[in-house]
Design an enzyme around this catalytic site. Structure first.
Site, short mmCIF file in Angstrom:
data_model
loop_
_atom_site.label_atom_id
_atom_site.label_comp_id
_atom_site.label_asym_id
_atom_site.label_seq_id
_atom_site.Cartn_x
_atom_site.Cartn_y
_atom_site.Cartn_z
N ASP A 299 -19.47 35.60 -4.70
CA ASP A 299 -18.05 35.36 -4.41
C ASP A 299 -17.18 36.36 -5.19
OD1 ASP A 299 -15.40 33.99 -4.40
OD2 ASP A 299 -16.61 32.43 -3.43
N ALA B 271 -12.23 38.39 2.96
CA ALA B 271 -11.02 37.57 3.08
C ALA B 271 -11.32 36.38 3.97
CB ALA B 271 -9.88 38.39 3.72
N GLU B 272 -10.50 35.37 3.84
CA GLU B 272 -10.39 34.37 4.91
C GLU B 272 -9.43 35.00 5.90
OE1 GLU B 272 -11.88 31.52 5.45
OE2 GLU B 272 -13.02 31.48 3.58
N GLU C 242 0.00 41.77 10.02
CA GLU C 242 0.68 40.46 10.06
C GLU C 242 1.59 40.25 8.85
OE1 GLU C 242 -1.69 37.23 11.53
OE2 GLU C 242 -3.06 38.59 12.52
N TYR D 144 -2.09 32.63 6.22
CA TYR D 144 -2.97 33.80 6.18
C TYR D 144 -2.17 35.06 5.81
CZ TYR D 144 -5.38 37.94 8.04
OH TYR D 144 -5.92 39.19 8.20
N SER D 145 -1.09 35.33 6.58
CA SER D 145 -0.38 36.59 6.33
C SER D 145 0.30 36.58 4.97
CB SER D 145 0.60 36.91 7.46
OG SER D 145 1.50 35.87 7.68
N LYS E 284 -2.37 37.52 2.50
CA LYS E 284 -2.67 38.95 2.57
C LYS E 284 -1.52 39.77 1.97
CE LYS E 284 -5.74 40.87 4.12
NZ LYS E 284 -7.09 41.26 3.58
N PRO F 45 -8.28 28.54 26.55
CA PRO F 45 -7.05 27.92 26.03
C PRO F 45 -6.02 28.94 25.56
CG PRO F 45 -8.78 27.84 24.37
CD PRO F 45 -9.37 28.55 25.55
N ARG G 119 0.20 41.45 21.01
CA ARG G 119 -0.56 42.01 19.89
C ARG G 119 -0.92 43.45 20.25
NH1 ARG G 119 1.29 38.06 18.16
NH2 ARG G 119 0.33 36.32 17.07
N ASP H 168 1.31 25.24 21.61
CA ASP H 168 1.43 26.49 20.86
C ASP H 168 1.01 26.31 19.39
OD1 ASP H 168 1.91 29.15 20.51
OD2 ASP H 168 4.03 29.08 21.09
N GLY I 151 4.59 28.13 14.12
CA GLY I 151 5.02 29.37 13.47
C GLY I 151 4.48 30.62 14.14
P1 NAD Z 1 -14.18 37.97 8.83
O1 NAD Z 1 -13.58 36.61 8.63
O2 NAD Z 1 -14.97 38.23 10.07
O3 NAD Z 1 -15.13 38.33 7.60
C1 NAD Z 1 -14.78 38.08 6.28
C2 NAD Z 1 -16.04 38.26 5.42
O4 NAD Z 1 -15.65 38.02 4.06
C3 NAD Z 1 -17.15 37.29 5.76
O5 NAD Z 1 -18.38 37.96 5.79
C4 NAD Z 1 -17.12 36.28 4.61
O6 NAD Z 1 -18.39 35.71 4.32
C5 NAD Z 1 -16.61 37.15 3.47
N1 NAD Z 1 -15.93 36.36 2.43
C6 NAD Z 1 -14.98 35.40 2.61
N2 NAD Z 1 -14.61 34.88 1.42
C7 NAD Z 1 -15.32 35.54 0.46
C8 NAD Z 1 -15.38 35.47 -0.95
N3 NAD Z 1 -14.61 34.60 -1.63
N4 NAD Z 1 -16.22 36.29 -1.60
C9 NAD Z 1 -17.00 37.17 -0.92
N5 NAD Z 1 -17.01 37.27 0.41
C10 NAD Z 1 -16.18 36.47 1.10
O7 NAD Z 1 -12.96 38.98 8.69
P2 NAD Z 1 -12.71 40.37 9.44
O8 NAD Z 1 -12.05 40.11 10.75
O9 NAD Z 1 -13.96 41.18 9.39
O10 NAD Z 1 -11.61 41.01 8.48
C11 NAD Z 1 -11.99 41.83 7.37
C12 NAD Z 1 -10.75 42.28 6.64
O11 NAD Z 1 -9.91 43.01 7.53
C13 NAD Z 1 -9.88 41.13 6.11
O12 NAD Z 1 -9.40 41.49 4.86
C14 NAD Z 1 -8.77 41.01 7.13
O13 NAD Z 1 -7.60 40.50 6.54
C15 NAD Z 1 -8.61 42.45 7.56
N6 NAD Z 1 -8.08 42.65 8.93
C16 NAD Z 1 -8.65 42.01 9.99
C17 NAD Z 1 -8.18 42.26 11.27
C18 NAD Z 1 -8.80 41.61 12.48
O14 NAD Z 1 -8.30 41.78 13.60
N7 NAD Z 1 -9.92 40.91 12.35
C19 NAD Z 1 -7.12 43.14 11.46
C20 NAD Z 1 -6.55 43.78 10.33
C21 NAD Z 1 -7.05 43.53 9.08
P1 TYD Z 2 -6.16 35.64 16.97
O1 TYD Z 2 -7.34 36.29 17.59
O2 TYD Z 2 -6.34 34.34 16.25
O3 TYD Z 2 -5.46 36.73 16.04
P2 TYD Z 2 -4.02 36.69 15.27
O4 TYD Z 2 -3.43 35.34 15.36
O5 TYD Z 2 -4.44 37.05 13.89
O6 TYD Z 2 -3.20 37.73 15.97
O7 TYD Z 2 -5.08 35.39 18.11
C1 TYD Z 2 -4.55 36.46 18.88
C2 TYD Z 2 -3.48 35.88 19.77
O8 TYD Z 2 -4.09 34.99 20.71
C3 TYD Z 2 -2.46 35.05 19.02
O9 TYD Z 2 -1.18 35.26 19.60
C4 TYD Z 2 -2.90 33.60 19.26
C5 TYD Z 2 -3.54 33.68 20.63
N1 TYD Z 2 -4.65 32.71 20.87
C6 TYD Z 2 -4.62 31.89 22.01
O10 TYD Z 2 -3.68 31.94 22.83
N2 TYD Z 2 -5.66 31.03 22.20
C7 TYD Z 2 -6.70 30.91 21.35
O11 TYD Z 2 -7.62 30.07 21.56
C8 TYD Z 2 -6.73 31.78 20.19
C9 TYD Z 2 -7.85 31.71 19.20
C10 TYD Z 2 -5.68 32.66 20.01
#
Ligand code: NAD
Ligand code: TYD
Length: 353
Positions: A58, A82-83, A135, A159-160, A163, A214, A223, A289, A292
């Site tokens: 962790d 990250a979460e 975000e 989340y945002s 971050k 959904p 997006r 929806d 937020g």
């Molecule tokens: P993800 O949720 O798929 O993966 C996150 C990973 O981090 C997982 O493998 C999880 O096990 C690990 N993790 C979580 N908590 C941890 C902890 N406390 N210690 C060690 N490991 C831990 O996320 P992702 O979509 O791959 O995103 C990766 C990064 O990119 C994040 O920082 C996210 O904010 C950023 N990001 C994601 C997107 C997107 O569209 N997915 C876009 C822009 C930025």
């Molecule tokens: P998501 O993939 O959760 O990314 P983020 O919220 O980080 O942009 O969602 C992308 C968009 O899709 C967001 O506007 C929420 C919408 N969404 C749905 O309409 N239905 C769903 O089941 C999910 C997961 C997301």
């Protein structure tokens, strides 16, 4: 030479590790807690590969961090862990504060202590690359210009907000301590190994299972979508040439409404795996929806192009086709991630809306 990757078993992190080792022999130490989102199957092709050292742990564990820096002496940290799911952050924000804020703080501190002990060239060339999201900037009006790097931070979800907090910590560790930090703020990614709780993979796997698709609210939220391999190439580019202390916005120049994303996926599936019951569009359902819900994100990615010459290689048309193909070809991966925990999440987020 070694790099330390956090969160390298998640969606973007695992794509990054695979791409890195396809192009370089530099060892990757991959620290990941393997939460619900972490999956070692993403890295199965690296089994037995000495260049990949996986450590389950962790990022809030300071002792472990100190030991990892001491043992491996990385020349760079790529912080993905990250979460990452907005809907989960609404139902349970605590884990987001712990990992994204406390965890980023612990990692920055461990990196700083390591960096302070470096000598000669190793010190100025060390890098801490913090991977963040668009975000943090909040929501845009329909005709507002896209987010550039000086857009004010206005995060709206737990989340945002978490971050944004980590971005501010990264910034402060550069300004106050001189730690060579770089930050990337990227738009929504899609591609292989994307956990099917996010829009695109959820729609693909639900459609294939004949389940409802959904759409939150009116589905007119916008997006900016980027193929994950393009995000990985942007990160490599910033690591190699980014100016320390700077942030770089990364995006696909591809704004789309959620409704049109779902339409595109349905049309591709109709072509690639037609359903006996008729077009996949029949499964579309509008549900309550998200609280937020940000209306629009859009990234102005001119700075990274101007300064570092980066542009995405994939268009949405080519990237989404590859992605749908990947999900069709990887049914075992999909079945595996749809564990009991996944089913509990689907029940919590959709059945109790
Ligand atoms: P993800 O949720 O798929 O993966 C996150 C990973 O981090 C997982 O493998 C999880 O096990 C690990 N993790 C979580 N908590 C941890 C902890 N406390 N210690 C060690 N490991 C831990 O996320 P992702 O979509 O791959 O995103 C990766 C990064 O990119 C994040 O920082 C996210 O904010 C950023 N990001 C994601 C997107 C997107 O569209 N997915 C876009 C822009 C930025
Ligand atoms: P998501 O993939 O959760 O990314 P983020 O919220 O980080 O942009 O969602 C992308 C968009 O899709 C967001 O506007 C929420 C919408 N969404 C749905 O309409 N239905 C769903 O089941 C999910 C997961 C997301």
């Amino acid at each position: 030479m070694t790099i330390l990757v956090t969160g390298g078993a998640g969606f973007i992190g695992s794509n990054f590790v695979l791409d890195w080792l396809a192009q370089s022999d530099e060892t990757v130490v991959n620290l990941d807690a393997l939460t619900y989102a972490g999956n070692l199957q993403n890295l199965a092709s690296l089994q037995g590969d000495e260049r990949h050292r996986f450590v389950r742990g962790d990022i809030t564990d300071r002792e472990l961090l100190a030991q990892l820096f001491q043992t491996h002496r990385p020349r760079a940290v790529l912080h993905f862990a990250a979460e990452s799911h907005v809907d989960r952050s609404i139902l349970g924000p605590g884990a987001f504060i712990k990992t994204n804020v406390d965890g980023s703080f612990a990692l920055l501190e461990a990196a700083r202590l390591h960096w302070l002990g470096l000598e000669g060239d190793a010190k100025p060339t060390f890098r801490f690359l913090h991977i963040s999201t668009d975000e943090v900037y909040g929501s845009l009006a329909p005709d507002a210009p896209a987010f550039n790097e000086s857009h004010p931070y206005q995060p709206n979800s737990p989340y945002s907000a978490s971050k944004a907090a980590s971005d501010h910590l990264a910034r402060a560790w550069f300004h106050t301590y001189g730690l060579p930090v770089l930050t990337t703020n990227c738009s929504n990614n899609y591609g292989p190994f994307h956990f099917p709780e996010k829009l695109i993979p959820l729609m693909i796997v639900n459609a294939l299972a004949g389940k409802p698709l959904p759409i939150y609210g009116d589905g007119q939220q916008v997006r900016d979508w980027l193929y994950v391999k393009d995000h990985c190439s942007a990160i490599r580019t910033v690591l190699a040439g980014g100016r320390v202390g700077e942030t770089y916005n990364v995006g696909g120049w591809n704004e789309m409404t959620n409704r049109s994303i779902v339409q595109t996926i349905c049309a591709l599936l109709d072509e690639m795996k037609p359903a006996a019951a008729g077009p996949y569009e029949r499964l579309v359902t509008h549900v309550k929806d998200r609280p937020g819900h940000d209306r629009r994100y859009a990234i102005d990615a001119r700075k990274i192009q101007r300064e570092l010459g980066w542009r995405p290689a994939e268009s949405f048309e080519t990237g989404i086709r590859k992605t749908v193909r990947w999900y069709l070809d990887n049914a075992a991966w999909v079945a595996n991630v749809q564990s009991g925990g996944y089913r509990d999440w689907v029940a919590a987020n959709y059945e109790q809306r």
